[in-house]
Design a protein around this motif. Structure first.
Motif, PDB file in Angstrom:
ATOM      1  N   SER A   1       9.645   7.015  -9.386  1.00 37.21           N
ATOM      2  CA  SER A   1       8.375   6.514  -9.919  1.00 37.21           C
ATOM      3  C   SER A   1       8.600   5.570 -11.093  1.00 37.21           C
ATOM      4  O   SER A   1       7.887   4.578 -11.251  1.00 37.21           O
ATOM      5  CB  SER A   1       7.487   7.668 -10.371  1.00 37.21           C
TER       6      SER A   1
ATOM      7  N   TYR B   1      -3.173  14.887  -5.759  1.00 34.99           N
ATOM      8  CA  TYR B   1      -3.371  13.524  -5.258  1.00 34.99           C
ATOM      9  C   TYR B   1      -2.394  13.224  -4.124  1.00 34.99           C
ATOM     10  O   TYR B   1      -2.758  12.700  -3.073  1.00 34.99           O
ATOM     11  CB  TYR B   1      -3.189  12.531  -6.408  1.00 34.99           C
TER      12      TYR B   1
ATOM     13  N   VAL C   1      -0.974  -4.114  -6.990  1.00 34.80           N
ATOM     14  CA  VAL C   1      -0.323  -2.803  -7.035  1.00 34.80           C
ATOM     15  C   VAL C   1      -0.460  -2.192  -8.431  1.00 34.80           C
ATOM     16  O   VAL C   1      -0.815  -1.014  -8.580  1.00 34.80           O
ATOM     17  CB  VAL C   1       1.173  -2.914  -6.668  1.00 34.80           C
TER      18      VAL C   1
ATOM     19  N   LEU D   1      -7.599   9.851 -12.073  1.00 36.37           N
ATOM     20  CA  LEU D   1      -7.086  11.226 -11.944  1.00 36.37           C
ATOM     21  C   LEU D   1      -7.124  11.954 -13.285  1.00 36.37           C
ATOM     22  O   LEU D   1      -7.474  13.135 -13.362  1.00 36.37           O
ATOM     23  CB  LEU D   1      -5.661  11.226 -11.383  1.00 36.37           C
ATOM     24  N   GLU D   2      -6.759  11.221 -14.364  1.00 35.40           N
ATOM     25  CA  GLU D   2      -6.796  11.830 -15.697  1.00 35.40           C
ATOM     26  C   GLU D   2      -8.233  12.194 -16.074  1.00 35.40           C
ATOM     27  O   GLU D   2      -8.480  13.266 -16.634  1.00 35.40           O
ATOM     28  CB  GLU D   2      -6.203  10.866 -16.740  1.00 35.40           C
TER      29      GLU D   2
ATOM     30  N   LEU E   1       0.836  -1.209   0.000  1.00 37.85           N
ATOM     31  CA  LEU E   1       0.000   0.000   0.000  1.00 37.85           C
ATOM     32  C   LEU E   1       0.871   1.258   0.000  1.00 37.85           C
ATOM     33  O   LEU E   1       0.538   2.261  -0.621  1.00 37.85           O
ATOM     34  CB  LEU E   1      -0.884  -0.033   1.248  1.00 37.85           C
TER      35      LEU E   1
ATOM     36  N   ILE F   1      -5.956   4.319 -10.461  1.00 42.31           N
ATOM     37  CA  ILE F   1      -5.859   5.666  -9.890  1.00 42.31           C
ATOM     38  C   ILE F   1      -5.444   6.673 -10.962  1.00 42.31           C
ATOM     39  O   ILE F   1      -6.028   7.757 -11.075  1.00 42.31           O
ATOM     40  CB  ILE F   1      -4.869   5.691  -8.698  1.00 42.31           C
ATOM     41  N   ILE F   2      -4.438   6.305 -11.788  1.00 43.74           N
ATOM     42  CA  ILE F   2      -3.998   7.229 -12.848  1.00 43.74           C
ATOM     43  C   ILE F   2      -5.155   7.531 -13.799  1.00 43.74           C
ATOM     44  O   ILE F   2      -5.423   8.693 -14.126  1.00 43.74           O
ATOM     45  CB  ILE F   2      -2.791   6.640 -13.633  1.00 43.74           C
TER      46      ILE F   2
ATOM     47  N   SER G   1      -4.125  -1.177  -9.107  1.00 50.55           N
ATOM     48  CA  SER G   1      -4.540   0.053  -8.411  1.00 50.55           C
ATOM     49  C   SER G   1      -3.863   1.275  -9.014  1.00 50.55           C
ATOM     50  O   SER G   1      -4.486   2.327  -9.149  1.00 50.55           O
ATOM     51  CB  SER G   1      -4.273   0.027  -6.905  1.00 50.55           C
ATOM     52  N   MET G   2      -2.578   1.130  -9.403  1.00 50.30           N
ATOM     53  CA  MET G   2      -1.877   2.256 -10.027  1.00 50.30           C
ATOM     54  C   MET G   2      -2.593   2.720 -11.289  1.00 50.30           C
ATOM     55  O   MET G   2      -2.873   3.900 -11.470  1.00 50.30           O
ATOM     56  CB  MET G   2      -0.480   1.810 -10.454  1.00 50.30           C
TER      57      MET G   2
ATOM     58  N   ILE H   1       2.249   2.363  -3.621  1.00 49.87           N
ATOM     59  CA  ILE H   1       1.322   2.706  -4.710  1.00 49.87           C
ATOM     60  C   ILE H   1       1.474   4.179  -5.141  1.00 49.87           C
ATOM     61  O   ILE H   1       1.542   4.458  -6.337  1.00 49.87           O
ATOM     62  CB  ILE H   1      -0.135   2.364  -4.338  1.00 49.87           C
TER      63      ILE H   1
ATOM     64  N   VAL I   1      -7.292  15.808 -12.225  1.00 51.82           N
ATOM     65  CA  VAL I   1      -6.599  16.172 -10.992  1.00 51.82           C
ATOM     66  C   VAL I   1      -5.136  15.814 -11.196  1.00 51.82           C
ATOM     67  O   VAL I   1      -4.832  14.729 -11.708  1.00 51.82           O
ATOM     68  CB  VAL I   1      -7.178  15.400  -9.787  1.00 51.82           C
ATOM     69  N   ASP I   2      -4.208  16.720 -10.864  1.00 58.60           N
ATOM     70  CA  ASP I   2      -2.805  16.397 -11.109  1.00 58.60           C
ATOM     71  C   ASP I   2      -2.197  15.599  -9.952  1.00 58.60           C
ATOM     72  O   ASP I   2      -2.807  15.452  -8.894  1.00 58.60           O
ATOM     73  CB  ASP I   2      -1.978  17.657 -11.419  1.00 58.60           C
ATOM     74  N   PHE I   3      -0.984  15.102 -10.212  1.00 58.09           N
ATOM     75  CA  PHE I   3      -0.360  14.215  -9.230  1.00 58.09           C
ATOM     76  C   PHE I   3      -0.121  14.901  -7.884  1.00 58.09           C
ATOM     77  O   PHE I   3      -0.350  14.297  -6.830  1.00 58.09           O
ATOM     78  CB  PHE I   3       0.956  13.651  -9.776  1.00 58.09           C
TER      79      PHE I   3
ATOM     80  N   THR J   1      -6.545   5.776  -2.771  1.00 54.93           N
ATOM     81  CA  THR J   1      -5.496   4.753  -2.803  1.00 54.93           C
ATOM     82  C   THR J   1      -5.961   3.479  -2.095  1.00 54.93           C
ATOM     83  O   THR J   1      -5.829   2.371  -2.610  1.00 54.93           O
ATOM     84  CB  THR J   1      -4.205   5.280  -2.143  1.00 54.93           C
TER      85      THR J   1
ATOM     86  N   TYR K   1       4.017   6.020  -5.317  1.00 55.76           N
ATOM     87  CA  TYR K   1       5.173   6.145  -6.204  1.00 55.76           C
ATOM     88  C   TYR K   1       4.833   5.665  -7.603  1.00 55.76           C
ATOM     89  O   TYR K   1       5.243   6.254  -8.601  1.00 55.76           O
ATOM     90  CB  TYR K   1       6.369   5.350  -5.674  1.00 55.76           C
ATOM     91  N   GLY K   2       4.081   4.569  -7.664  1.00 54.70           N
ATOM     92  CA  GLY K   2       3.658   4.056  -8.970  1.00 54.70           C
ATOM     93  C   GLY K   2       2.770   5.061  -9.686  1.00 54.70           C
ATOM     94  O   GLY K   2       2.924   5.301 -10.888  1.00 54.70           O
ATOM     95  N   VAL K   3       1.851   5.672  -8.939  1.00 51.70           N
ATOM     96  CA  VAL K   3       0.963   6.673  -9.536  1.00 51.70           C
ATOM     97  C   VAL K   3       1.791   7.866 -10.031  1.00 51.70           C
ATOM     98  O   VAL K   3       1.468   8.482 -11.046  1.00 51.70           O
ATOM     99  CB  VAL K   3      -0.116   7.125  -8.517  1.00 51.70           C
ATOM    100  N   GLY K   4       2.880   8.156  -9.347  1.00 49.77           N
ATOM    101  CA  GLY K   4       3.765   9.256  -9.731  1.00 49.77           C
ATOM    102  C   GLY K   4       4.289   9.129 -11.145  1.00 49.77           C
ATOM    103  O   GLY K   4       4.717  10.096 -11.770  1.00 49.77           O
ATOM    104  N   MET K   5       4.225   7.917 -11.687  1.00 54.30           N
ATOM    105  CA  MET K   5       4.633   7.672 -13.070  1.00 54.30           C
ATOM    106  C   MET K   5       3.869   8.571 -14.042  1.00 54.30           C
ATOM    107  O   MET K   5       4.376   8.933 -15.098  1.00 54.30           O
ATOM    108  CB  MET K   5       4.381   6.198 -13.367  1.00 54.30           C
ATOM    109  N   MET K   6       2.630   8.968 -13.680  1.00 50.86           N
ATOM    110  CA  MET K   6       1.815   9.778 -14.597  1.00 50.86           C
ATOM    111  C   MET K   6       2.485  11.108 -14.958  1.00 50.86           C
ATOM    112  O   MET K   6       2.242  11.659 -16.022  1.00 50.86           O
ATOM    113  CB  MET K   6       0.405  10.015 -14.030  1.00 50.86           C
ATOM    114  N   VAL K   7       3.360  11.574 -14.056  1.00 57.57           N
ATOM    115  CA  VAL K   7       4.078  12.827 -14.335  1.00 57.57           C
ATOM    116  C   VAL K   7       5.128  12.612 -15.431  1.00 57.57           C
ATOM    117  O   VAL K   7       5.532  13.540 -16.111  1.00 57.57           O
ATOM    118  CB  VAL K   7       4.748  13.336 -13.031  1.00 57.57           C
ATOM    119  N   TYR K   8       5.559  11.352 -15.577  1.00 54.77           N
ATOM    120  CA  TYR K   8       6.677  11.059 -16.481  1.00 54.77           C
ATOM    121  C   TYR K   8       6.262  10.323 -17.753  1.00 54.77           C
ATOM    122  O   TYR K   8       7.071   9.658 -18.374  1.00 54.77           O
ATOM    123  CB  TYR K   8       7.744  10.242 -15.737  1.00 54.77           C
TER     124      TYR K   8
END
Lengths: 111, 233
Positions: free
Chosen positions: B148, B58, B37, B48-49, A63, B44-45, B40-41, A66, B53-55, B15, A68-75
């Motif tokens: 990330s 979140y 994992v 948010l898209e 948990l 969530i992405i 869920s990633m 996760i 909503v930006d990272f 999350t 950090y994984g979502v942070g991938m969206m920035v990249y």
């Protein structure tokens, strides 16, 4: 439970202090991980003292990463531009690692 | 006006919600690509898209979850000790296999990514790809990559090892199931270990310990190896 949590965070703080004082290029929490492992091995602390909090943290570990994984969206752009080296370097390196580790273990365990 | 999204509870809540649903899915269909994992990633992405909503918004809430990664790494030290005590037999050959495999893993991924013309930041992000996600994230912070990207690659490597590792190694004439377990733990961390446990319990124990030892070794040597190889590149 609280005692073990205090221990875990004491080691964490100690690791961060060591990193700060000696300016070591290893994360403070990793220094703490190595310290707690060593202290358990040398019987300086008992497993039962730290186990309750350690087990709880590990239970929920997935948990915690996760976000950090979502942070991938920035990249996304970086990933889109470099997906070929990322996939091929990781894939080939993983296959080499799997094979090499397995063959060494298989050869050595027979002796 | 403050939006609901800006409240810390938003990122925290979605999350936990996403992970709960992903775990239910995994239990129901038990399929390796339904890794909770990863699911869920992606969920969530996508969400948010969709709601734009930006990272950072979140992460206002989600950062309270990722904070616990730090004490969890200390907790891994405790787990590693427990695993160490479980296997009483001669550990020297085993540790040699893991140490060589783990080091070669770092070197090959660095060299290959350079040969494939990856920018330096990608090379720095991939170096720790074989170890358990929290440790890999911490290593990448030190090697100055993008944590990330590391997180995603590490999970993907784990899923690859889980899905194809056993068949691949058997195809390459590896017969010992302990050797397969050791390789899975070294190259594909916890997700690979899950497959070794299915294979047989002893292979699972070898795999778990291999993951631990490789985590320790990789944490210590990666920053130095990255520096060294990039100097010559």
């Amino acid at each position: 439970m609280y005692k073990s949590l205090v221990y875990i965070f004491s080691f964490l703080a100690l690791g961060e202090i060591i990193k700060y004082v000696f300016n070591i290029p290893i994360a403070g929490n990793i220094i703490a991980m190595i310290l707690i492992f060593t202290c358990l091995k040398l019987k300086i602390i008992k497993l039962s003292t730290v186990k309750p909090a350690a087990d709880a943290l590990i239970k929920y570990m997935v948990l915690f990463f996760i976000p950090y994984g979502v942070g991938m969206m920035v990249y996304f752009d970086v990933l889109k531009e470099n997906w070929i080296p990322i996939i091929f370097a990781s894939l080939i390196s993983t296959i080499i690692t799997l094979y090499l580790t397995a063959i060494i273990q298989q050869k050595l365990e027979k002796k | 006006m403050i939006h609901f999204y800006d409240l810390p509870v938003f990122g925290f809540f979605i999350t936990i919600l996403a992970f709960y649903i992903a775990q239910r899915l995994k239990k129901r269909f038990n399929y390796v690509f339904l890794n909770p994992v990863l699911v869920s990633m992606v969920a969530i992405i996508t969400f948010l898209e969709c709601v734009s909503v930006d990272f950072d918004t979140y992460n206002n809430g989600a950062k309270y979850l990722s904070f616990f990664l730090s004490p969890t790494i200390v907790a891994l030290g405790v787990l590693f000790y427990e695993k160490f005590e479980q296997i009483k037999s001669n550990l020297k050959p085993f540790i040699t296999a893991v140490a060589v495999g783990g080091t070669i893993s770092i070197i090959t991924v660095i060299v290959l990514s350079i040969l494939l013309h990856a920018p330096e930041i990608i090379t720095r992000s991939l170096a720790a790809k074989s170890v358990t996600t929290p440790i890999a994230i911490e290593i990448t912070k030190i090697t100055k990559g993008i944590p990330s990207i590391t997180a995603v690659v590490v999970i993907a490597v784990g899923i690859f090892g889980n899905a194809f590792g056993v068949e691949l190694l058997r195809f390459l004439k590896i017969k010992s199931s302990n050797a397969i377990g050791t390789a899975l733990g070294t190259a594909a961390h916890g997700i690979g270990t899950a497959r070794a446990i299915e294979l047989d319990p002893l292979a699972g124990a070898y795999s778990g310990l291999a993951m631990c030892i490789n985590g320790l070794i990789t944490a210590v040597v990666t920053p130095y190896l990255v520096q060294l190889i990039l100097q010559f590149a």
